[in-house]
Scaffold this active site. Structure first.
Site, mmCIF file in Angstrom:
data_model
loop_
_atom_site.group_PDB
_atom_site.id
_atom_site.type_symbol
_atom_site.label_atom_id
_atom_site.label_comp_id
_atom_site.label_asym_id
_atom_site.label_seq_id
_atom_site.Cartn_x
_atom_site.Cartn_y
_atom_site.Cartn_z
ATOM 1 N N TYR A 13 0.834 -1.203 0.000
ATOM 2 C CA TYR A 13 0.000 0.000 0.000
ATOM 3 C C TYR A 13 0.866 1.249 0.000
ATOM 4 O O TYR A 13 2.065 1.199 0.284
ATOM 5 C CB TYR A 13 -0.901 0.013 1.235
ATOM 6 C CG TYR A 13 -2.024 -0.984 1.132
ATOM 7 C CD1 TYR A 13 -3.245 -0.627 0.576
ATOM 8 C CD2 TYR A 13 -1.844 -2.290 1.572
ATOM 9 C CE1 TYR A 13 -4.266 -1.550 0.462
ATOM 10 C CE2 TYR A 13 -2.873 -3.228 1.461
ATOM 11 C CZ TYR A 13 -4.080 -2.842 0.905
ATOM 12 O OH TYR A 13 -5.081 -3.755 0.792
ATOM 13 N N CYS A 14 0.230 2.369 -0.294
ATOM 14 C CA CYS A 14 0.869 3.673 -0.231
ATOM 15 C C CYS A 14 1.555 3.818 1.120
ATOM 16 O O CYS A 14 0.964 3.462 2.122
ATOM 17 C CB CYS A 14 -0.194 4.760 -0.402
ATOM 18 S SG CYS A 14 0.293 6.366 0.230
ATOM 19 N N PRO A 15 2.755 4.314 1.228
ATOM 20 C CA PRO A 15 3.561 4.938 0.177
ATOM 21 C C PRO A 15 4.585 3.992 -0.465
ATOM 22 O O PRO A 15 5.424 4.428 -1.226
ATOM 23 C CB PRO A 15 4.309 6.008 0.966
ATOM 24 C CG PRO A 15 4.595 5.348 2.289
ATOM 25 C CD PRO A 15 3.424 4.436 2.549
#
Lengths: 76, 160
Positions: A13-15
């Site tokens: 997932y982000c980042p």
């Protein structure tokens, strides 16, 4: 699209996809294309934004199933 | 590219969730080529305290404070639904399931990416936290003027 190198960020997932992209770019030569594969949909907005800020060229993206393939060219 | 754009973040909170948000933004900024400084103050100092050993402070009040407010990246709890640690334990499980880095890993990553981690000297003084209580990744200690100088020069400045 044909890429010189690829980076699998599936399950991240982000980042993390962007951090890994930035890291991978250090190894790339100018003009080379990187394919980043991710399944976090945030990348659809994050990758073009990263390119806009860093000045690298966003070439486009392809979606197949739940996977998003983005293509970025190193310009400097 | 021209001169690097700056991102400066005040980390006032010592909550796990807020620290996570701060590090996600700091590492993202660094990967976008920004020059990032994180200024830890008050409860935020808990995020950058070493996990091991005791905190040697002077005076009974400060000793008590640093005993009940031990801090350290692995002791942070959530701002909501902590439920005596159960909620935090569950959240850490969810983070692990989704390959989200721990705060420890985020600190290491930030350090590698050149993010500056700065401890506020006033909070350290008031709370009686010696400099050796902080992890090695902490780059320096400074005051509010230093942060405001950074913030003035920053494109983005946040208070978390």
């Amino acid at each position: 699209m044909k890429a010189d190198q690829n980076l699998d960020c599936t399950g991240l997932y982000c980042p993390m996809p962007i951090i890994k992209t930035a890291d991978k770019f250090k190894q790339l030569k100018v003009g080379e294309i990187l394919e980043v594969i991710a399944d976090d949909t945030g990348i659809k907005e994050d990758m073009p934004a990263w390119c806009e800020v860093t000045g690298h060229e966003f070439l486009g993206m392809e979606e197949d199933g739940g996977k998003i393939r983005t293509y970025v060219k190193k310009t400097h | 590219m021209a001169e690097k754009e700056k991102l400066s973040i005040v980390v006032f909170s010592g909550d796990l969730d807020r620290a996570l948000a701060a590090f996600i933004l700091a590492t993202s900024g660094a990967s976008m080529g920004m020059e990032v400084s994180m200024f830890f103050t008050f409860w935020g100092l808990n995020v950058i305290k070493k996990n091991e050993g005791g905190i040697k402070s002077k005076g009974i009040m400060r000793k008590m404070l640093n005993f009940i407010n031990r801090g350290g990246s692995r002791r942070l709890t959530m701002s909501k639904f902590n439920m005596l640690g159960l909620g935090t334990w569950m959240m850490k499980g969810l983070m692990k399931d989704t390959n989200t880095p721990t705060i420890d890993e985020f600190i290491a990553m930030s350090h590698e990416m050149g993010v500056k981690l700065i401890a506020c000297t006033t909070s350290c003084g008031v709370m009686g936290i010696p400099e050796d209580a902080f992890r090695d990744e902490v780059t320096s200690t400074a005051g509010a003027t230093y942060f405001l100088r950074e913030a003035r020069e920053s494109k983005v400045s946040l208070f978390i």
